[in-house]
Design an enzyme around this catalytic site. Structure first.
Site, PDB file in Angstrom:
ATOM      1  N   CYS A  29       0.862  -1.175   0.000  1.00  0.00           N
ATOM      2  CA  CYS A  29       0.000   0.000   0.000  1.00  0.00           C
ATOM      3  C   CYS A  29       0.901   1.228   0.000  1.00  0.00           C
ATOM      4  O   CYS A  29       1.602   1.482   0.987  1.00  0.00           O
ATOM      5  CB  CYS A  29      -0.877  -0.023   1.242  1.00  0.00           C
ATOM      6  SG  CYS A  29      -1.997   1.376   1.354  1.00  0.00           S
ATOM      7  N   HIS A  73      -2.262  -4.435 -10.721  1.00  0.00           N
ATOM      8  CA  HIS A  73      -2.854  -3.219 -11.300  1.00  0.00           C
ATOM      9  C   HIS A  73      -3.138  -3.430 -12.781  1.00  0.00           C
ATOM     10  O   HIS A  73      -2.310  -4.008 -13.498  1.00  0.00           O
ATOM     11  CB  HIS A  73      -1.920  -2.027 -11.115  1.00  0.00           C
ATOM     12  CG  HIS A  73      -1.757  -1.622  -9.689  1.00  0.00           C
ATOM     13  ND1 HIS A  73      -2.626  -0.770  -9.049  1.00  0.00           N
ATOM     14  CD2 HIS A  73      -0.848  -2.017  -8.752  1.00  0.00           C
ATOM     15  CE1 HIS A  73      -2.246  -0.639  -7.785  1.00  0.00           C
ATOM     16  NE2 HIS A  73      -1.176  -1.383  -7.577  1.00  0.00           N
ATOM     17  N   GLU A  88     -10.180   0.506  -6.441  1.00  0.00           N
ATOM     18  CA  GLU A  88      -9.242  -0.367  -5.747  1.00  0.00           C
ATOM     19  C   GLU A  88      -9.851  -1.718  -5.394  1.00  0.00           C
ATOM     20  O   GLU A  88     -11.004  -1.803  -4.964  1.00  0.00           O
ATOM     21  CB  GLU A  88      -8.752   0.296  -4.448  1.00  0.00           C
ATOM     22  CG  GLU A  88      -7.741   1.376  -4.675  1.00  0.00           C
ATOM     23  CD  GLU A  88      -6.995   1.701  -3.406  1.00  0.00           C
ATOM     24  OE1 GLU A  88      -6.673   0.757  -2.636  1.00  0.00           O
ATOM     25  OE2 GLU A  88      -6.716   2.886  -3.171  1.00  0.00           O
ATOM     26  N   CYS A  91      -4.207   6.315  -4.906  1.00  0.00           N
ATOM     27  CA  CYS A  91      -3.592   4.987  -4.785  1.00  0.00           C
ATOM     28  C   CYS A  91      -2.123   5.124  -5.185  1.00  0.00           C
ATOM     29  O   CYS A  91      -1.839   5.430  -6.349  1.00  0.00           O
ATOM     30  CB  CYS A  91      -4.310   3.983  -5.684  1.00  0.00           C
ATOM     31  SG  CYS A  91      -3.685   2.300  -5.539  1.00  0.00           S
ATOM     32  N   GLY A 131      -0.889   2.356  -7.391  1.00  0.00           N
ATOM     33  CA  GLY A 131      -1.540   2.588  -8.674  1.00  0.00           C
ATOM     34  C   GLY A 131      -0.891   3.708  -9.464  1.00  0.00           C
ATOM     35  O   GLY A 131      -0.794   3.639 -10.696  1.00  0.00           O
TER      36      GLY A 131
HETATM   37  N1  LIG Z   1      -6.422  -1.959  -2.504  1.00  0.00           N
HETATM   38  C1  LIG Z   1      -5.019  -2.289  -2.765  1.00  0.00           C
HETATM   39  C2  LIG Z   1      -4.172  -2.038  -1.522  1.00  0.00           C
HETATM   40  C3  LIG Z   1      -4.107  -0.600  -1.172  1.00  0.00           C
HETATM   41  C4  LIG Z   1      -3.453   0.212  -2.258  1.00  0.00           C
HETATM   42  C5  LIG Z   1      -3.242   1.628  -1.714  1.00  0.00           C
HETATM   43  N2  LIG Z   1      -4.424   2.456  -1.835  1.00  0.00           N
HETATM   44  C6  LIG Z   1      -2.028   2.304  -2.306  1.00  0.00           C
HETATM   45  O1  LIG Z   1      -1.916   3.517  -2.040  1.00  0.00           O
HETATM   46  O2  LIG Z   1      -1.202   1.639  -2.951  1.00  0.00           O
HETATM   47  C7  LIG Z   1      -4.886  -3.756  -3.100  1.00  0.00           C
HETATM   48  O3  LIG Z   1      -5.728  -4.556  -2.689  1.00  0.00           O
HETATM   49  O4  LIG Z   1      -3.892  -4.087  -3.773  1.00  0.00           O
END
Ligand SMILES: N[C@@H](CCC[C@H](N)C(=O)O)C(=O)O
Length: 286
Positions: free
Chosen positions: A75, A167, A216, A225, A228
């Site tokens: 994250c 991603h 997400e 993200c 992301g």
């Molecule tokens: N939802 C993502 C994990 C969290 C990603 C986060 N918001 C970031 O800033 O990278 C997942 O399940 O991979």
């Protein structure tokens, strides 16, 4: 037993941070994390981040549950928040520059708190092979770059990048026009992503500026993200929508919650993300 937490946010991507250094077992179950992340019946957050004691190779460890209780390997916004959480726990003074080696399920990640309070994170290398995402959109040892994927009533050209978490990046003329609430879940749960996926819709604004909205995995529509944003820069370069200058590719990634600066050092392949992370409030779970 009551449980203390700190609420932090990185560009509006918000998390409950829990000091879990004194035991190996996480202090919340996935079901409890899901409950406390609920924005009506709980505290409200995009996820829960646990701080654990380090190992021989790391200063600390990070583990994370998404808002739906699923485990996320990494994250980006969250590790910036964790770095500032640690900074406060260690009683550091404003202006100090401190680097932490954090063990995550995506490997060793190194955030550094800057003198101005922003955090720069060495996010490691992107993984590009289909088996590393993971996705069945291509043969296991092949990359997925501008590959058509049917979602809803049309094909989308997608580029897949793992930052330890999956991603799926697609480029559009106008991100504001994307029906994220409808398309997001269809991408997230698409059968070509056996571990689901985070999905980024990206509009190229200029030679070093990208606008991105994200759905997400395990959290839905968030304001930002970090992993992301890194995947977005990589996809922009791989699809020739953004050109490196010398051996560096970099961009400001505009997110609904604010801007992240992302740099991809091509010789090392490491990505570096810089952005804010701020404490919001502290509380106690009953
Ligand atoms: N939802 C993502 C994990 C969290 C990603 C986060 N918001 C970031 O800033 O990278 C997942 O399940 O991979």
């Amino acid at each position: 037993m009551s449980l203390s937490f700190q609420k932090y946010q990185g560009l509006g991507n918000d998390f409950l941070l829990i000091d879990n250094r004194h035991q190996e077992e996480l202090l919340l179950t996935p079901e409890q994390a899901q409950h406390w992340c609920d924005r009506h019946f709980g505290v409200g957050a995009d996820g829960v981040i646990f701080l654990l004691a380090g190992t021989g190779e790391s200063d600390y460890r990070m583990r994370m549950y998404n808002a739906d209780g699923s485990v996320a390997e990494m994250c980006g916004n969250g590790i910036r928040c964790l770095a500032k959480f640690i900074f406060a726990l260690e009683g550091r003074s404003a202006g100090e520059i401190v680097r932490y080696r954090i063990d995550t399920l995506a490997g060793l990640i190194v955030p550094e708190v800057q003198a101005d309070g922003q955090v720069t994170v060495d996010m490691g290398k992107p993984q590009l092979l289909a088996q590393q995402i993971p996705t069945t959109l291509a043969a296991a040892d092949q990359k997925v770059i501008d590959v058509p994927l049917m979602v809803g009533d049309r094909p989308w050209l997608v580029t897949c990048v793992s930052m330890g978490n999956p991603h799926c990046v697609t480029f559009v003329e106008n991100v504001a026009a994307v029906d994220l609430a409808t398309l997001g879940p269809q991408f997230e749960h698409h059968p070509v992503f056996p571990q689901r996926t985070n999905t980024e819709f990206v509009q190229v604004l200029g030679s070093d500026r990208l606008r991105m909205r994200v759905w997400e995995r395990g959290a839905g529509m968030t304001l930002a993200c970090g992993t992301g944003a890194c995947a977005t820069l990589v996809a922009a370069v791989l699809t020739n929508r953004l050109s490196p200058v010398g051996n560096q590719a970099q961009a400001t990634v505009e997110l609904p919650g604010g801007d992240l600066h992302i740099r991809w050092d091509l010789p090392s392949q490491h990505l570096y993300m810089t952005g804010p992370a701020l404490a919001v409030f502290s509380g106690t779970l009953p």
